[in-house]
Structure formats: C-alpha cells, structure tokens
Write an enzyme that holds these catalytic residues in place. Structure first.
Site, short mmCIF file in Angstrom:
data_model
loop_
_atom_site.label_atom_id
_atom_site.label_comp_id
_atom_site.label_asym_id
_atom_site.label_seq_id
_atom_site.Cartn_x
_atom_site.Cartn_y
_atom_site.Cartn_z
N ASN A 11 0.86 -1.19 0.00
CA ASN A 11 0.00 0.00 0.00
C ASN A 11 0.90 1.24 0.00
O ASN A 11 1.51 1.56 1.02
CB ASN A 11 -0.90 -0.04 1.25
CG ASN A 11 -1.75 1.20 1.40
OD1 ASN A 11 -1.83 2.03 0.49
ND2 ASN A 11 -2.38 1.34 2.55
N TRP A 12 0.97 1.89 -1.16
CA TRP A 12 1.89 3.03 -1.27
C TRP A 12 1.34 4.30 -0.63
O TRP A 12 2.05 5.29 -0.52
CB TRP A 12 2.19 3.30 -2.76
CG TRP A 12 3.09 2.29 -3.40
CD1 TRP A 12 3.61 1.16 -2.82
CD2 TRP A 12 3.58 2.32 -4.74
NE1 TRP A 12 4.38 0.48 -3.73
CE2 TRP A 12 4.38 1.17 -4.92
CE3 TRP A 12 3.42 3.18 -5.82
CZ2 TRP A 12 5.02 0.88 -6.13
CZ3 TRP A 12 4.05 2.90 -7.03
CH2 TRP A 12 4.86 1.76 -7.17
N LYS A 13 0.06 4.31 -0.29
CA LYS A 13 -0.57 5.48 0.33
C LYS A 13 -0.34 6.73 -0.53
O LYS A 13 -0.29 6.63 -1.76
CB LYS A 13 -0.08 5.66 1.77
CG LYS A 13 -0.25 4.37 2.58
CD LYS A 13 -0.09 4.55 4.06
CE LYS A 13 -0.25 3.22 4.77
NZ LYS A 13 -0.20 3.32 6.22
N HIS A 100 -9.73 1.09 4.76
CA HIS A 100 -8.47 1.26 5.50
C HIS A 100 -8.72 2.20 6.68
O HIS A 100 -9.50 3.15 6.58
CB HIS A 100 -7.39 1.85 4.57
CG HIS A 100 -6.03 1.81 5.17
ND1 HIS A 100 -5.63 2.72 6.13
CD2 HIS A 100 -4.99 0.97 4.99
CE1 HIS A 100 -4.39 2.43 6.50
NE2 HIS A 100 -3.98 1.37 5.83
N GLU A 102 -7.08 4.54 7.90
CA GLU A 102 -6.83 5.96 7.66
C GLU A 102 -8.05 6.62 7.02
O GLU A 102 -8.34 7.78 7.26
CB GLU A 102 -5.57 6.12 6.78
CG GLU A 102 -4.31 5.82 7.58
CD GLU A 102 -3.12 5.39 6.76
OE1 GLU A 102 -3.15 5.51 5.52
OE2 GLU A 102 -2.14 4.91 7.36
N GLU A 172 -5.73 -5.15 10.58
CA GLU A 172 -4.73 -4.10 10.81
C GLU A 172 -5.08 -3.32 12.08
O GLU A 172 -5.90 -2.39 12.03
CB GLU A 172 -4.72 -3.13 9.63
CG GLU A 172 -4.23 -3.73 8.32
CD GLU A 172 -3.61 -2.67 7.44
OE1 GLU A 172 -2.47 -2.89 7.00
OE2 GLU A 172 -4.23 -1.63 7.21
N GLY A 178 2.18 2.06 10.90
CA GLY A 178 3.14 3.15 10.78
C GLY A 178 3.85 3.50 12.08
O GLY A 178 4.47 4.55 12.18
N SER A 218 3.09 -2.24 10.42
CA SER A 218 4.54 -2.22 10.69
C SER A 218 5.25 -3.51 10.28
O SER A 218 6.20 -3.93 10.93
CB SER A 218 4.81 -1.89 12.16
OG SER A 218 4.39 -0.58 12.45
N GLY A 239 2.70 -1.28 4.34
CA GLY A 239 2.68 0.13 3.97
C GLY A 239 4.07 0.63 3.65
O GLY A 239 4.61 0.41 2.57
P1 PGA Z 1 2.61 0.19 7.68
O1 PGA Z 1 1.16 0.41 7.02
O2 PGA Z 1 3.15 -1.09 7.11
O3 PGA Z 1 3.41 1.38 7.23
O4 PGA Z 1 2.41 0.11 9.13
C1 PGA Z 1 0.28 -0.65 6.82
C2 PGA Z 1 -1.01 -0.15 6.24
O5 PGA Z 1 -1.45 0.94 6.62
O6 PGA Z 1 -1.64 -0.81 5.39
#
Ligand code: PGA
Length: 263
Positions: A11-13, A100, A102, A172, A178, A218, A239
């Site tokens: 997931n490149w966000k 997600h 976020e 998640e 993150g 993470s 991520g």
């Molecule tokens: P992260 O993000 O690996 O940077 O913790 C995972 C995600 O949000 O899908």
C-alpha cells in the site's frame, strides 16, 4: 489440492509521483527476478494505475505483479466530485483496498459506506481487500474482538457465500500502523482465528476456504517471515516498507509457496 498462494500487498498510500512509482515497480520486478511463490499486489495512488498497468503489460518475465486501488467510491457514478468508481478502476486493477483505518479515521468513512464499496467492487470484478482492526483504546478496554466482529458483520452484510471467496480480509490494528510497533504473535493469531471462525460461521466452510486473511501494521523485512508463518496468516498488507523495492522483495520472498492458505 491446489491451494492458493499467500498474498503480499503493498500500500503506497499518498507517496511517489507517477514517474517515481514506475521506477519502484520496475526495480521490484528486477529484485524478485522470476520468483513466483506468492501473489503480489501493488496499490499505488489512483493517478498511477494507468501508467503502471501499461508498465506491467511490458514485463515479459515472472513474477506476475498485480495492481489494486487504495479506495473506491461508494457511489456508481454521478455528481460526486473527486471520487473514483469501481467501474473506472476495474479495467486497470484487479483489487481494491476498502475501509483502510486511515479512511475510516481521517475521512470518517462509515461501515455503511464500506458495505456499499464492497458490493461495488464485487459487481465490477474487483477483489476487495477489506481492512478491519481496533484502536488502542478498544484493545486496552478488552473490546478488540467485538470491534472487529462488528466491522465484519456490517461490512460484509450484503455479500453472499458465492461472492465471498473473492475477498481478502486484512487485520490491521490501528496502533500498529506506521508505528514500528507490530502486534505480538499471540495477538495476531488470536485475531486471525476469530476472523476465520466468524467467516466460517457466516458463510459456511466451503465458501470460506478460499478467503485469505492477512495481517498488516509495521511489517518489514525483519519481522515478515515470523508473521507470515503464524497460524492462520495467509499474507501481509505492507505500507511503508512496500515503497522500498529491495525490502519489499525480501518480504515477498518470505512467502513459502508450499504453505498454502490457512482455511
Ligand atoms: P505500515 O502500514 O506497514 O506502514 O504500518 C500498513 C497499512 O497501513 O496498510
């Protein structure tokens, strides 16, 4: 029996330009150099899908990399400025992340919207990667299981047993995303088991067999192998580390093609 492979999703966000993303994709392809032991799905920003789709079509050797969107609209079409529909994505990607944390947290996405997004994705032949997970307060209060079960119940309300095999569920926990603070093995195993049991109860054993239940939060080159080897872990949602081709390739290579999925 021919078990599906583990799935590793990047997931490149909100990162990278189209040009930078194209370089990352081709470096990843080179790094993986023929490895064919996992399904690899890259979810770039929506603006990148067309270019990356074309880039992938030009790759002549393995691995086969696939694309996913990071989000789709809960609407099909119409007066919804800034939205991107499942139909628009479907010619360019096979997957879409839905719900997600976020988006749930920063954009106040509700479970009702997520239910519609799941239905839209399935209608347009996109595999939903449905994210569920509790926040730190719910975990602290002993309510993590209930939060996840409630999310699953609502988000999959309109899904039939015939459709459900086309779904990936990503556990998640918000406090692990993150932060570098990935969940403990026992916490991950417990939650993956809870999700698997809920799916079996709701859709029956045969229909649930092909659903992949993955962990995200993470994940990096150091911890991927241990997490992927946990009971019930069918893959990873990555991520930050998915933006680094060498590290992401290391993560992908930890998938053991012989292991199959957990159901
Ligand atoms: P992260 O993000 O690996 O940077 O913790 C995972 C995600 O949000 O899908």
């Amino acid at each position: 029996m021919n078990l599906p492979q583990k799935i590793i999703i990047g997931n490149w966000k909100l990162n990278e330009t189209v040009a930078e993303g194209t370089v990352i994709l081709s470096k990843l392809h080179q790094e993986l150099n023929g490895f064919n032991g996992a399904n690899v799905v890259i979810c770039p920003p929506a603006t990148h899908l067309y270019a990356l789709h074309r880039e992938l079509a030009g790759f002549r050797s393995l691995p086969k990399l696939e694309l996913g969107a990071q989000n789709i609209s809960d609407f099909e079409s119409g007066a919804h400025t800034g939205e991107i529909s499942a139909a628009m994505v479907s010619g360019l990607a096979h997957y879409t992340i839905i719900g997600h944390s976020e988006r749930r947290t920063h954009y106040h996405e509700t479970d009702e919207q997520i239910t519609k997004k799941v239905a839209n994705a399935l209608r347009h032949s996109l595999v939903p990667i449905l994210c569920v997970g509790e926040n730190q307060i719910a975990r602290h209060d002993g309510k993590a299981n209930q939060v996840v079960l409630d999310q699953l119940n609502t988000d999959l309300a309109d899904v039939t047993a015939a459709e459900v095999k086309n779904i990936v569920i990503a556990y998640e926990p918000l406090w692990a995303i993150g932060t570098g603070n990935f969940a403990k093995p026992a916490q991950i195993e417990e939650m993956l088991r809870l999700i698997r049991n809920a799916l079996v109860q709701r859709f029956g054993k045969p229909a649930s067999t092909e659903i992949r239940v993955v962990y995200g939060g993470s994940v990096d080159g150091e911890n991927a192998k241990a997490i992927l080897n946990l009971q019930g872990c069918d893959g990873l949602l990555v991520g930050g580390a998915s933006l680094k081709p060498k590290e992401f390739a290391t993560i992908v290579r930890t998938a053991n093609p012989q292991a199959g999925i957990s159901a």
